[in-house]
Design a protein around this motif. Structure first.
Motif, PDB file in Angstrom:
ATOM      1  N   TYR A   1      36.238  35.484  45.386  1.00  0.00           N
ATOM      2  CA  TYR A   1      35.350  34.882  46.383  1.00  0.00           C
ATOM      3  C   TYR A   1      36.060  33.641  46.909  1.00  0.00           C
ATOM      4  CZ  TYR A   1      31.169  32.633  48.349  1.00  0.00           C
ATOM      5  OH  TYR A   1      30.257  32.026  49.189  1.00  0.00           O
ATOM      6  N   LEU A   2      36.482  33.697  48.158  1.00  0.00           N
ATOM      7  CA  LEU A   2      37.247  32.609  48.772  1.00  0.00           C
ATOM      8  C   LEU A   2      36.274  31.683  49.497  1.00  0.00           C
ATOM      9  CD1 LEU A   2      39.996  31.371  49.391  1.00  0.00           C
ATOM     10  CD2 LEU A   2      40.179  32.924  51.348  1.00  0.00           C
ATOM     11  N   ASN A   3      36.017  30.540  48.898  1.00  0.00           N
ATOM     12  CA  ASN A   3      35.037  29.610  49.441  1.00  0.00           C
ATOM     13  C   ASN A   3      35.702  28.635  50.411  1.00  0.00           C
ATOM     14  OD1 ASN A   3      32.112  28.613  49.041  1.00  0.00           O
ATOM     15  ND2 ASN A   3      33.320  26.735  48.894  1.00  0.00           N
ATOM     16  N   LEU A   4      35.337  28.743  51.682  1.00  0.00           N
ATOM     17  CA  LEU A   4      35.882  27.877  52.725  1.00  0.00           C
ATOM     18  C   LEU A   4      34.814  26.879  53.130  1.00  0.00           C
ATOM     19  CD1 LEU A   4      37.544  30.635  54.953  1.00  0.00           C
ATOM     20  CD2 LEU A   4      38.606  29.283  53.132  1.00  0.00           C
ATOM     21  N   GLY A   5      34.806  25.741  52.463  1.00  0.00           N
ATOM     22  CA  GLY A   5      33.849  24.699  52.767  1.00  0.00           C
ATOM     23  C   GLY A   5      34.585  23.426  53.113  1.00  0.00           C
ATOM     24  N   THR A   6      34.110  22.295  52.599  1.00  0.00           N
ATOM     25  CA  THR A   6      34.831  21.042  52.774  1.00  0.00           C
ATOM     26  C   THR A   6      36.237  21.175  52.204  1.00  0.00           C
ATOM     27  OG1 THR A   6      32.767  19.794  52.647  1.00  0.00           O
ATOM     28  CG2 THR A   6      34.811  18.577  52.279  1.00  0.00           C
ATOM     29  N   GLY A   7      36.331  21.855  51.059  1.00  0.00           N
ATOM     30  CA  GLY A   7      37.619  22.182  50.466  1.00  0.00           C
ATOM     31  C   GLY A   7      37.838  23.683  50.458  1.00  0.00           C
ATOM     32  N   LEU A   8      38.815  24.117  49.688  1.00  0.00           N
ATOM     33  CA  LEU A   8      39.112  25.543  49.564  1.00  0.00           C
ATOM     34  C   LEU A   8      39.311  25.853  48.079  1.00  0.00           C
ATOM     35  CD1 LEU A   8      41.597  27.686  51.633  1.00  0.00           C
ATOM     36  CD2 LEU A   8      41.705  27.710  49.147  1.00  0.00           C
ATOM     37  N   ALA A   9      38.596  26.865  47.611  1.00  0.00           N
ATOM     38  CA  ALA A   9      38.745  27.300  46.218  1.00  0.00           C
ATOM     39  C   ALA A   9      38.273  28.742  46.131  1.00  0.00           C
ATOM     40  CB  ALA A   9      37.949  26.413  45.266  1.00  0.00           C
ATOM     41  N   ALA A  10      38.626  29.396  45.047  1.00  0.00           N
ATOM     42  CA  ALA A  10      38.216  30.779  44.842  1.00  0.00           C
ATOM     43  C   ALA A  10      37.564  30.939  43.480  1.00  0.00           C
ATOM     44  CB  ALA A  10      39.416  31.723  44.956  1.00  0.00           C
ATOM     45  N   GLY A  11      36.641  31.877  43.401  1.00  0.00           N
ATOM     46  CA  GLY A  11      36.055  32.284  42.130  1.00  0.00           C
ATOM     47  C   GLY A  11      36.457  33.721  41.871  1.00  0.00           C
ATOM     48  N   LEU A  12      36.737  34.054  40.630  1.00  0.00           N
ATOM     49  CA  LEU A  12      37.234  35.383  40.283  1.00  0.00           C
ATOM     50  C   LEU A  12      36.237  36.113  39.389  1.00  0.00           C
ATOM     51  CD1 LEU A  12      40.900  34.326  39.459  1.00  0.00           C
ATOM     52  CD2 LEU A  12      40.076  35.338  41.596  1.00  0.00           C
ATOM     53  N   VAL A  13      36.004  37.383  39.698  1.00  0.00           N
ATOM     54  CA  VAL A  13      35.128  38.228  38.890  1.00  0.00           C
ATOM     55  C   VAL A  13      35.891  39.484  38.518  1.00  0.00           C
ATOM     56  CG1 VAL A  13      32.997  39.594  38.850  1.00  0.00           C
ATOM     57  CG2 VAL A  13      33.027  37.355  39.968  1.00  0.00           C
ATOM     58  N   VAL A  14      35.912  39.792  37.237  1.00  0.00           N
ATOM     59  CA  VAL A  14      36.581  40.986  36.731  1.00  0.00           C
ATOM     60  C   VAL A  14      35.547  41.855  36.020  1.00  0.00           C
ATOM     61  CG1 VAL A  14      38.400  41.879  35.234  1.00  0.00           C
ATOM     62  CG2 VAL A  14      38.745  39.718  36.457  1.00  0.00           C
ATOM     63  N   ASP A  15      35.299  43.022  36.590  1.00  0.00           N
ATOM     64  CA  ASP A  15      34.337  43.968  36.010  1.00  0.00           C
ATOM     65  C   ASP A  15      33.001  43.309  35.699  1.00  0.00           C
ATOM     66  OD1 ASP A  15      36.190  46.035  36.156  1.00  0.00           O
ATOM     67  OD2 ASP A  15      37.046  45.542  34.201  1.00  0.00           O
ATOM     68  N   GLY A  16      32.510  42.517  36.638  1.00  0.00           N
ATOM     69  CA  GLY A  16      31.182  41.943  36.508  1.00  0.00           C
ATOM     70  C   GLY A  16      31.090  40.667  35.723  1.00  0.00           C
ATOM     71  N   ARG A  17      32.211  40.102  35.312  1.00  0.00           N
ATOM     72  CA  ARG A  17      32.192  38.858  34.550  1.00  0.00           C
ATOM     73  C   ARG A  17      33.108  37.822  35.210  1.00  0.00           C
ATOM     74  NH1 ARG A  17      29.606  39.289  29.843  1.00  0.00           N
ATOM     75  NH2 ARG A  17      30.476  37.319  29.087  1.00  0.00           N
ATOM     76  N   VAL A  18      32.657  36.572  35.224  1.00  0.00           N
ATOM     77  CA  VAL A  18      33.463  35.483  35.782  1.00  0.00           C
ATOM     78  C   VAL A  18      34.701  35.289  34.915  1.00  0.00           C
ATOM     79  CG1 VAL A  18      33.532  33.015  36.274  1.00  0.00           C
ATOM     80  CG2 VAL A  18      31.456  34.324  36.764  1.00  0.00           C
ATOM     81  N   TRP A  19      35.860  35.181  35.583  1.00  0.00           N
ATOM     82  CA  TRP A  19      37.102  34.885  34.872  1.00  0.00           C
ATOM     83  C   TRP A  19      37.446  33.429  35.148  1.00  0.00           C
ATOM     84  CZ3 TRP A  19      42.613  34.420  36.125  1.00  0.00           C
ATOM     85  CH2 TRP A  19      43.419  34.476  34.979  1.00  0.00           C
ATOM     86  N   ARG A  20      37.439  32.610  34.105  1.00  0.00           N
ATOM     87  CA  ARG A  20      37.595  31.168  34.258  1.00  0.00           C
ATOM     88  C   ARG A  20      39.008  30.672  33.963  1.00  0.00           C
ATOM     89  NH1 ARG A  20      32.782  32.433  31.782  1.00  0.00           N
ATOM     90  NH2 ARG A  20      30.909  31.807  32.927  1.00  0.00           N
ATOM     91  N   GLY A  21      39.807  31.454  33.268  1.00  0.00           N
ATOM     92  CA  GLY A  21      41.123  30.999  32.853  1.00  0.00           C
ATOM     93  C   GLY A  21      41.047  30.199  31.574  1.00  0.00           C
TER      94      GLY A  21
END
Length: 298
Positions: free
Chosen positions: A128-148
């Motif tokens: 999910y590429l969030n283009l707001g005031t800044g730029l960041a992405a959220g990652l989902v793998v098989d229905g679960r958030v991948w945080r690193g």
């Protein structure tokens, strides 16, 4: 029912999802500024949704909150949420004490990624590429958030792409965020319009050459973010969300054009079918609040 709250800089959206994952209730509140006010906003959202659903806080299967800043999803600690007036806040602990139940806290972009995955009926991997005031992405793998390993997976806005570029708030030069974000546009295109990107696109449509150049850099920056996400994580789908996504097809078509031009010059990139992987989040979908409800048990 699961309850999700998306705490934004000016507004807070809260939803209740039924057992099938469908939206049962939704409300919107003004977000307070500062630690105490943010906690009160969250408590008020739970109370209001409790009234609408007939449930006490303990009656919800889970409660999740998406919030900007550096979030430790295990402890519920939030740091550096500048737009909310927060330096450090033990939000999870504060709310558990007020509500009498555990609350899961997550970064808002990561929550929105999970919400988009659910809303759009996707499978496999999503960025999910969030283009707001800044730029960041959220990652989902098989229905679960991948945080690193340290919770910063997806912070691609701070990947430098131009060593001679503008100074980024992170201290580096030429980061993706300096060209492909709301703040990047505001820096390059001075205007009295409260939405600089709107004024930029209007000026570009009227033939202003500088506006067209900035608009082209925006599209190239977003396309670069898509390329980074596919080449590093090989996500099946990149969903564009955030404030700039309201430009809709005008923005998406520009990004597709850049990706298609790269494919013409590179058989390798052509084989990745990058334009086919990029989609817009559904307008008005409350992805972050819905994702927060889901992240309560994620």
């Amino acid at each position: 029912m699961r309850l999700g709250i998306d705490i934004g800089g000016t507004k807070t959206d809260a939803v209740a999802l039924d057992e099938t994952g469908r939206l049962a209730q939704r409300i919107r509140l003004a977000t307070g500024f500062g630690s105490a006010a943010v906690v009160e906003t969250a408590v008020s959202a739970v109370s209001r949704l409790g009234e609408l659903t007939g449930l006490a806080a303990s009656g919800f299967e889970s409660i999740g909150i998406g919030i900007p800043g550096l979030v430790d999803s295990t402890s519920g600690h939030v740091a550096h949420a500048v737009n909310l007036g927060l330096d450090r806040l033990e939000l999870g602990g504060e709310l558990a004490g007020r509500l009498g139940v555990g609350v899961r806290i997550e970064n808002d972009v990561k929550a929105a990624a999970l919400g988009a995955w659910h809303l759009m009926g996707l499978t496999g991997t999503l960025a999910y590429l969030n283009l707001g005031t800044g730029l960041a992405a959220g990652l989902v793998v098989d229905g679960r958030v991948w945080r690193g390993s340290r919770g910063i997976a997806g912070e691609i806005g701070h990947i430098p792409v131009d060593p001679n570029g503008a100074l980024c708030a992170c201290g580096q030069r030429g980061c993706l965020e300096t060209v492909a974000s709301g703040s990047g546009i505001a820096r390059q295109w001075r205007t009295d319009d409260p939405l600089p990107v709107r004024a930029l696109f209007a000026a570009a449509a009227d033939g202003d050459e500088e506006a067209r150049a900035i608009k082209a850099r925006l599209a190239a920056g977003i396309a670069s973010a898509v390329r980074v996400l596919v080449l590093t994580v090989d996500v099946e789908t990149v969903v564009i969300g955030g404030g700039l996504s309201h430009l809709g097809d005008r923005l998406l078509c520009d990004v597709h054009e850049v990706l298609a031009s790269w494919a013409q010059a590179s058989p390798f990139l052509a084989s990745l079918a990058l334009p086919d992987r990029v989609r817009l989040v559904p307008e008005g979908s409350l992805a972050a609040a819905i994702g927060a409800a889901l992240v309560g048990e994620n």
